[in-house]
Scaffold this motif. Structure first.
Motif, PDB file in Angstrom:
ATOM      1  N   THR A 147      53.151 -12.637 -12.588  1.00  0.00           N
ATOM      2  CA  THR A 147      52.938 -14.110 -13.035  1.00  0.00           C
ATOM      3  C   THR A 147      54.634 -14.531 -13.525  1.00  0.00           C
ATOM      4  OG1 THR A 147      50.700 -14.203 -13.624  1.00  0.00           O
ATOM      5  CG2 THR A 147      52.047 -15.924 -14.488  1.00  0.00           C
ATOM      6  N   LEU A 148      55.018 -15.478 -12.793  1.00  0.00           N
ATOM      7  CA  LEU A 148      56.463 -15.768 -13.079  1.00  0.00           C
ATOM      8  C   LEU A 148      56.720 -17.441 -13.229  1.00  0.00           C
ATOM      9  CD1 LEU A 148      58.245 -16.260 -10.341  1.00  0.00           C
ATOM     10  CD2 LEU A 148      57.570 -14.159  -9.873  1.00  0.00           C
ATOM     11  N   SER A 161      61.509 -12.324 -20.383  1.00  0.00           N
ATOM     12  CA  SER A 161      62.259 -13.575 -19.964  1.00  0.00           C
ATOM     13  C   SER A 161      63.756 -12.916 -19.685  1.00  0.00           C
ATOM     14  CB  SER A 161      62.385 -14.524 -21.017  1.00  0.00           C
ATOM     15  OG  SER A 161      63.024 -15.652 -20.622  1.00  0.00           O
ATOM     16  N   PHE A 162      64.191 -13.077 -18.320  1.00  0.00           N
ATOM     17  CA  PHE A 162      65.493 -12.628 -18.154  1.00  0.00           C
ATOM     18  C   PHE A 162      66.237 -13.641 -17.246  1.00  0.00           C
ATOM     19  CE2 PHE A 162      61.874  -9.219 -17.871  1.00  0.00           C
ATOM     20  CZ  PHE A 162      62.282  -8.429 -18.770  1.00  0.00           C
ATOM     21  N   GLN A 185      52.283 -16.843  -8.885  1.00  0.00           N
ATOM     22  CA  GLN A 185      51.532 -15.706  -8.973  1.00  0.00           C
ATOM     23  C   GLN A 185      51.783 -14.869  -7.834  1.00  0.00           C
ATOM     24  OE1 GLN A 185      47.158 -14.877  -9.754  1.00  0.00           O
ATOM     25  NE2 GLN A 185      48.321 -13.984 -11.817  1.00  0.00           N
ATOM     26  N   ILE A 186      52.400 -13.630  -7.800  1.00  0.00           N
ATOM     27  CA  ILE A 186      52.664 -12.903  -6.597  1.00  0.00           C
ATOM     28  C   ILE A 186      51.761 -11.300  -6.644  1.00  0.00           C
ATOM     29  CG2 ILE A 186      54.409 -14.011  -5.765  1.00  0.00           C
ATOM     30  CD1 ILE A 186      56.325 -11.913  -6.639  1.00  0.00           C
ATOM     31  N   SER A 187      51.185 -11.196  -5.542  1.00  0.00           N
ATOM     32  CA  SER A 187      50.629  -9.833  -5.290  1.00  0.00           C
ATOM     33  C   SER A 187      51.480  -8.808  -5.200  1.00  0.00           C
ATOM     34  CB  SER A 187      49.383  -9.933  -4.214  1.00  0.00           C
ATOM     35  OG  SER A 187      48.355 -10.877  -4.847  1.00  0.00           O
ATOM     36  N   ASN A 196      60.617 -16.274 -16.832  1.00  0.00           N
ATOM     37  CA  ASN A 196      59.495 -15.620 -17.566  1.00  0.00           C
ATOM     38  C   ASN A 196      58.561 -14.767 -16.619  1.00  0.00           C
ATOM     39  OD1 ASN A 196      60.533 -16.734 -19.994  1.00  0.00           O
ATOM     40  ND2 ASN A 196      59.777 -18.650 -19.694  1.00  0.00           N
ATOM     41  N   PHE A 197      58.232 -13.494 -16.987  1.00  0.00           N
ATOM     42  CA  PHE A 197      57.366 -12.676 -16.261  1.00  0.00           C
ATOM     43  C   PHE A 197      56.303 -12.176 -17.117  1.00  0.00           C
ATOM     44  CE2 PHE A 197      61.552 -12.006 -14.211  1.00  0.00           C
ATOM     45  CZ  PHE A 197      61.410 -12.295 -13.130  1.00  0.00           C
ATOM     46  N   SER A 198      55.315 -12.189 -16.673  1.00  0.00           N
ATOM     47  CA  SER A 198      54.118 -11.359 -17.080  1.00  0.00           C
ATOM     48  C   SER A 198      53.289 -10.534 -16.211  1.00  0.00           C
ATOM     49  CB  SER A 198      53.291 -12.245 -18.125  1.00  0.00           C
ATOM     50  OG  SER A 198      52.509 -13.125 -17.247  1.00  0.00           O
ATOM     51  N   TRP A 199      52.605  -9.445 -16.935  1.00  0.00           N
ATOM     52  CA  TRP A 199      51.888  -8.700 -15.971  1.00  0.00           C
ATOM     53  C   TRP A 199      51.082  -7.697 -16.493  1.00  0.00           C
ATOM     54  CZ3 TRP A 199      52.481  -3.244 -15.075  1.00  0.00           C
ATOM     55  CH2 TRP A 199      53.820  -2.838 -15.481  1.00  0.00           C
TER      56      TRP A 199
END
Length: 153
Positions: free
Chosen positions: A50-51, A101-102, A64-66, A88-91
Motif C-alpha cells: 500500500t502506498l 515514508s521515503f 495498492q499493488i500486488s 508512505n508505504f505499508s505492507w
C-alpha cells in the motif's frame, strides 16, 4: 510626499514582478525534462504493498499493488530544481506491519542518479533505486524497525 510614494511604488513593482515570475516559471516548465517514476512490488508472492505518494503541489492518492505489479507517474521538474515527491508505504509480513515514508524523487539527488526514468524495487530488505552511474539497483532505504504491537488479525 514624493519619497513615501516612491517607496510604495517600489513595493508594488516588486510584488508585481514576483507574481509575474511565478506565472512565467509555471508556464516555462515545458523547458524542463519530463521524468517518470516507477515502483515495483518485489516483496514476495501474496504480499500487497500500500502506498500514498505526493509532492507539495500534487497528491497522487492511495494505491495498492500486488507482487510484481508496478505503479508510476510522470511530471516535469520545476525551474528551481526543487521538485520533491515522497511516498508512505505499508505492507505485512507474518502479521507484522512495516511502514515507511521515503523521498522517492528529489531533483537535487536524482537528476544525475536516474535522469528521466527513475525505477524503484520495493523489497523486504528495503527500497532499491536504479542508478545510471553504476548500472544497477542500490539500496537507498531500509525499512524502519516495525512496531510489534501493530499486527493484522
Amino acid at each position: 510626499m514624493g519619497a513615501p510614494n516612491r517607496g510604495r511604488m517600489r513595493v508594488v513593482l516588486i510584488v508585481f514582478f514576483l507574481g509575474l515570475l511565478s506565472q512565467v516559471s509555471g508556464f516555462l516548465t515545458f523547458l524542463t525534462p519530463k521524468v517518470g517514476v516507477y515502483l515495483i512490488n518485489e516483496l514476495g508472492p501474496g504480499k500487497k504493498l500500500t502506498l500514498h505518494c505526493r509532492s507539495k503541489d500534487k497528491d497522487l492518492g492511495w494505491h495498492q499493488i500486488s507482487f510484481l505489479e508496478m505503479y508510476g507517474w510522470h511530471f516535469r521538474i520545476n525551474l528551481w530544481r526543487t521538485t520533491l515527491f515522497w511516498c508512505n508505504f505499508s505492507w505485512y509480513n507474518a502479521g507484522i506491519r512495516y511502514d515507511g515514508s521515503f523521498k522517492i524523487y528529489d531533483a537535487a539527488r536524482d537528476e544525475g542518479r536516474c535522469a528521466v526514468l527513475c525505477d524503484w524495487k520495493v523489497r523486504p530488505t528495503g527500497l532499491y533505486a536504479y542508478t545510471n552511474e553504476i548500472g544497477t539497483y542500490e539500496r537507498l532505504y531500509r525499512w524502519p524497525v516495525p512496531d510489534k504491537t501493530v499486527s493484522r488479525k
